[in-house]
Design a protein around this motif. Sequence first.
Motif, PDB file in Angstrom:
ATOM      1  N   PRO A 105      -0.194  -6.531  -0.386  1.00  0.00           N
ATOM      2  CA  PRO A 105       1.182  -6.940  -0.654  1.00  0.00           C
ATOM      3  C   PRO A 105       2.158  -6.326  -1.885  1.00  0.00           C
ATOM      4  O   PRO A 105       3.331  -6.387  -1.948  1.00  0.00           O
ATOM      5  N   PHE A 106       1.387  -5.994  -2.845  1.00  0.00           N
ATOM      6  CA  PHE A 106       1.940  -5.465  -3.949  1.00  0.00           C
ATOM      7  C   PHE A 106       2.822  -3.900  -3.701  1.00  0.00           C
ATOM      8  O   PHE A 106       3.515  -3.527  -4.358  1.00  0.00           O
ATOM      9  N   LEU A 107       2.301  -3.286  -2.664  1.00  0.00           N
ATOM     10  CA  LEU A 107       2.833  -2.068  -2.052  1.00  0.00           C
ATOM     11  C   LEU A 107       3.979  -2.259  -1.099  1.00  0.00           C
ATOM     12  O   LEU A 107       4.560  -1.187  -0.753  1.00  0.00           O
ATOM     13  N   THR A 108       4.305  -3.410  -0.680  1.00  0.00           N
ATOM     14  CA  THR A 108       5.156  -3.754   0.297  1.00  0.00           C
ATOM     15  C   THR A 108       6.566  -2.909  -0.011  1.00  0.00           C
ATOM     16  O   THR A 108       7.210  -2.466   0.970  1.00  0.00           O
ATOM     17  N   ALA A 109       6.952  -3.048  -1.474  1.00  0.00           N
ATOM     18  CA  ALA A 109       8.336  -2.561  -1.534  1.00  0.00           C
ATOM     19  C   ALA A 109       8.228  -0.885  -1.691  1.00  0.00           C
ATOM     20  O   ALA A 109       9.275  -0.435  -1.092  1.00  0.00           O
ATOM     21  N   SER A 110       7.269  -0.560  -2.144  1.00  0.00           N
ATOM     22  CA  SER A 110       7.426   1.024  -2.351  1.00  0.00           C
ATOM     23  C   SER A 110       6.723   1.621  -0.854  1.00  0.00           C
ATOM     24  O   SER A 110       6.984   2.593  -0.731  1.00  0.00           O
ATOM     25  N   GLU A 111       5.987   1.019  -0.452  1.00  0.00           N
ATOM     26  CA  GLU A 111       5.311   1.958   0.915  1.00  0.00           C
ATOM     27  C   GLU A 111       5.277   0.697   2.316  1.00  0.00           C
ATOM     28  O   GLU A 111       4.077   0.145   2.659  1.00  0.00           O
ATOM     29  N   ASP A 173      -3.876 -12.596  -1.396  1.00  0.00           N
ATOM     30  CA  ASP A 173      -3.880 -12.038  -2.404  1.00  0.00           C
ATOM     31  C   ASP A 173      -2.993 -10.870  -2.801  1.00  0.00           C
ATOM     32  O   ASP A 173      -3.005  -9.997  -2.204  1.00  0.00           O
ATOM     33  N   PRO A 174      -2.045 -11.007  -3.720  1.00  0.00           N
ATOM     34  CA  PRO A 174      -1.117  -9.939  -3.999  1.00  0.00           C
ATOM     35  C   PRO A 174      -1.721  -8.340  -4.135  1.00  0.00           C
ATOM     36  O   PRO A 174      -1.108  -7.419  -3.760  1.00  0.00           O
ATOM     37  N   THR A 175      -3.076  -8.452  -4.759  1.00  0.00           N
ATOM     38  CA  THR A 175      -3.598  -7.359  -4.995  1.00  0.00           C
ATOM     39  C   THR A 175      -4.774  -6.700  -4.158  1.00  0.00           C
ATOM     40  O   THR A 175      -5.423  -5.758  -4.262  1.00  0.00           O
ATOM     41  N   GLY A 176      -4.923  -7.515  -2.975  1.00  0.00           N
ATOM     42  CA  GLY A 176      -6.064  -7.579  -2.024  1.00  0.00           C
ATOM     43  C   GLY A 176      -5.805  -6.673  -1.111  1.00  0.00           C
ATOM     44  O   GLY A 176      -4.485  -6.609  -0.329  1.00  0.00           O
ATOM     45  N   GLY A 177      -6.412  -5.634  -0.656  1.00  0.00           N
ATOM     46  CA  GLY A 177      -6.188  -4.552   0.644  1.00  0.00           C
ATOM     47  C   GLY A 177      -6.842  -5.410   1.926  1.00  0.00           C
ATOM     48  O   GLY A 177      -7.796  -5.879   1.796  1.00  0.00           O
ATOM     49  N   VAL A 178      -5.843  -5.047   2.875  1.00  0.00           N
ATOM     50  CA  VAL A 178      -6.112  -5.587   4.320  1.00  0.00           C
ATOM     51  C   VAL A 178      -6.080  -4.671   5.225  1.00  0.00           C
ATOM     52  O   VAL A 178      -5.111  -3.785   5.139  1.00  0.00           O
ATOM     53  N   ILE A 179      -7.190  -4.517   6.159  1.00  0.00           N
ATOM     54  CA  ILE A 179      -6.943  -3.685   7.346  1.00  0.00           C
ATOM     55  C   ILE A 179      -7.538  -4.266   8.328  1.00  0.00           C
ATOM     56  O   ILE A 179      -8.102  -5.368   8.478  1.00  0.00           O
ATOM     57  N   GLY A 180      -7.200  -3.708   9.875  1.00  0.00           N
ATOM     58  CA  GLY A 180      -7.613  -4.284  10.936  1.00  0.00           C
ATOM     59  C   GLY A 180      -6.547  -4.670  11.726  1.00  0.00           C
ATOM     60  O   GLY A 180      -5.372  -4.910  11.478  1.00  0.00           O
TER      61      GLY A 180
END
Length: 273
Positions: A105-111, A173-180
């Motif tokens: 989530p914290f990467l939403t604005a930039s990427e 979680d704003p800092t947690g990475g998710v894939i799938g």
Amino acid sequence: MSDARDPNNYCYRHPDRESYILCQRCGRTICPECQTQAAVGVHCPECVAEARARMPKRKPAIVTAFRRSSTKPVVTYSIIVLNAIVFALQFLLGDFVFQNFAYAPFLTASEPWRMITSAFLHSETSIFHILFNMYALFIFGPQLEQMLGRGRFIALYLLSAFGGSVAVLLLGDPTGGVIGASGAIFGLFGAFFMIQRKLGGNTIQLVILIALNLVLGFIIPNVSWQGHVGGLVVGLAVSYVYLQTRSPAQRRWQIGGVVAIAAALVAITLIAA
């Protein structure tokens, strides 16, 4: 003494070879080396080449499969192949793929593109992650693709994946990475449920499958239940639009409805990012 040699009794391509076999098409004399067996008699090399040139050109099966008239679920199979390729690249390139295409989530604005690309990545520590998702896609994808058409199916799949990422943005979680691909898969579950219900089919088993997998998302650690819920909700919404605008005369309304769902997801993303 005159030479009684008759040129018609010699191969037209090899004048030193005597023969009494004629090409069935042009009637020229041909030796055994120049003969090509045909349905009736034999043909000379020139007639064989001419016949082959006139034959209709057959395109490879992989090309004809992508024609609009083809009923093969090429979109489903293409997505499966793409996921498999990306999964292999995750091993070959190490953390590069995860670091550049996974979503947090914290990467939403930039990427923001990660909200979609993350749906094509899977856990490297558990083969069952990609196996379950691709098996579910293999089971439900071809049926939905045939019922909806390729364009609608692609829109359903990608918007469901997007919806899963939006739910992670709102609830995860704003800092947690998710894939799938789970969000997209749950979107297919939702669409299949809506269509089966509209057609009067038995949906009990599908409801149990959806409920069981939702519950497992809360129980099993490191599973993004938010992505499952988000994908399911968007899948239900998109399929509802499809079902309410089935007539060709309602095509504009259908496109407008799908665009509205996409716009709503984008708006939520911009507000929450």
